[in-house]
Design a protein around this motif. Sequence first.
Motif, PDB file in Angstrom:
ATOM      1  N   THR A 110       3.001  -0.055   3.603  1.00 52.05           N
ATOM      2  CA  THR A 110       3.141  -1.447   4.036  1.00 52.05           C
ATOM      3  C   THR A 110       4.455  -1.668   4.764  1.00 52.05           C
ATOM      4  OG1 THR A 110       1.733  -2.275   2.262  1.00 52.05           O
ATOM      5  CG2 THR A 110       3.272  -3.838   3.231  1.00 52.05           C
TER       6      THR A 110
ATOM      7  N   LEU B  17       4.680   0.406   8.201  1.00 52.17           N
ATOM      8  CA  LEU B  17       3.865  -0.146   9.285  1.00 52.17           C
ATOM      9  C   LEU B  17       4.272  -1.574   9.652  1.00 52.17           C
ATOM     10  CD1 LEU B  17       0.247   1.107   8.452  1.00 52.17           C
ATOM     11  CD2 LEU B  17       1.811   1.944  10.227  1.00 52.17           C
TER      12      LEU B  17
ATOM     13  N   THR C  73      -8.198  -2.459   7.771  1.00 50.61           N
ATOM     14  CA  THR C  73      -7.171  -3.475   7.941  1.00 50.61           C
ATOM     15  C   THR C  73      -5.862  -3.023   7.303  1.00 50.61           C
ATOM     16  OG1 THR C  73      -8.826  -5.224   7.899  1.00 50.61           O
ATOM     17  CG2 THR C  73      -6.552  -5.874   7.468  1.00 50.61           C
ATOM     18  N   VAL C  74      -4.775  -3.189   8.025  1.00 44.43           N
ATOM     19  CA  VAL C  74      -3.455  -2.868   7.501  1.00 44.43           C
ATOM     20  C   VAL C  74      -2.948  -4.075   6.721  1.00 44.43           C
ATOM     21  CG1 VAL C  74      -1.068  -2.346   8.109  1.00 44.43           C
ATOM     22  CG2 VAL C  74      -2.931  -1.272   9.377  1.00 44.43           C
TER      23      VAL C  74
ATOM     24  N   LEU D 280      -0.077   7.652   9.659  1.00 42.48           N
ATOM     25  CA  LEU D 280       0.217   6.273  10.046  1.00 42.48           C
ATOM     26  C   LEU D 280      -0.368   5.930  11.415  1.00 42.48           C
ATOM     27  CD1 LEU D 280       3.906   5.967   8.786  1.00 42.48           C
ATOM     28  CD2 LEU D 280       1.833   5.116   7.694  1.00 42.48           C
TER      29      LEU D 280
ATOM     30  N   ARG E 138      -3.854   4.978  10.757  1.00 42.44           N
ATOM     31  CA  ARG E 138      -3.908   3.668  10.117  1.00 42.44           C
ATOM     32  C   ARG E 138      -3.668   2.546  11.121  1.00 42.44           C
ATOM     33  NH1 ARG E 138      -3.600   2.239   5.104  1.00 42.44           N
ATOM     34  NH2 ARG E 138      -4.510   0.424   6.117  1.00 42.44           N
ATOM     35  N   GLU E 139      -2.790   2.791  12.085  1.00 42.63           N
ATOM     36  CA  GLU E 139      -2.492   1.767  13.088  1.00 42.63           C
ATOM     37  C   GLU E 139      -3.698   1.458  13.967  1.00 42.63           C
ATOM     38  OE1 GLU E 139       2.166   2.085  14.300  1.00 42.63           O
ATOM     39  OE2 GLU E 139       0.855   3.695  14.979  1.00 42.63           O
TER      40      GLU E 139
ATOM     41  N   GLU F 180       0.851  -1.195   0.000  1.00 41.21           N
ATOM     42  CA  GLU F 180       0.000   0.000   0.000  1.00 41.21           C
ATOM     43  C   GLU F 180       0.886   1.245   0.000  1.00 41.21           C
ATOM     44  OE1 GLU F 180      -3.240   0.348   2.781  1.00 41.21           O
ATOM     45  OE2 GLU F 180      -3.103  -1.785   3.229  1.00 41.21           O
TER      46      GLU F 180
END
Length: 268
Positions: A41, A44, A253-254, A244, A247-248, A23
């Motif tokens: 991607t 993270l 979904t990561v 980020l 996103r975490e 990503e």
Amino acid sequence: MPTPPPKTAASKKWRLTPTDAHEWVSFEDPHEQRLWRFDVTFLLSRWRCIFGSGCQGVLTEPAPEMEQGCCSYGAHFVDEDDVQRVKAAAKSLTPEQWQFHPEGQGGGSVRGGAVRRTAGGPAVTRLVEGACIFLNRPGFPGGAGCALHRAALDAGERPMDWKPEVCWQLPLRREDQTREDGWVVSTLSQWDREHWGAGGHDFAWWCTQAPEAFTGSEPVWRHMKDELDALVGAEVMDLLGAYLTVRESGPNTVLPHPAARPGTAAPA
């Protein structure tokens, strides 16, 4: 109304996530004509350097017992400031910290200094006994690993302020490209085999493709924040960090890193 094509095994396959998918996020710089692109991607992921703890090195055969990591071919300096900074740091090293110190037993026969100038090419760290001159080998009383890294820690300073730029950046990689309209596209990603040139595909092992390297306690963007700050600047890093963080902890979904996905084998 046309009849839709039948669902085949091939059509179902395209709905699956490709094994090498990453990503990305991109945004414009607040102050200049620059577009930033980041590999979400990898940033993270839980990648960590496993030098001395399972790293198999970058030779054509696995060689964890040599503890060379990615130091087998020496470091290419990015510019003269990089050269002079490392030379200054090297002057502060002691024979107890550096196996190939000019005044130590290992460095007495090394000629020409720690930096070698290539004809028409970049300056590089000199190779001694098959690896970088700053790499202490297994059995050295001061411990295996980068002498510059060890000395920086002894001095209570950041290793990135002592080491060649390429060394402290790995496995982060920034690439700048200028578009026809004058905008610069700056991409921050992981360092892959192809970035080493043709020889990278001969490596028997590379850490960003190895599941055993994705065992860190925190994501890359947090434990390499100082390195990212130096690569992109504090303001851009703040913007990236805010994204980020969401996103975490957010509901989306990561995407796991390819090397860390269950049942995904690293490419040969």
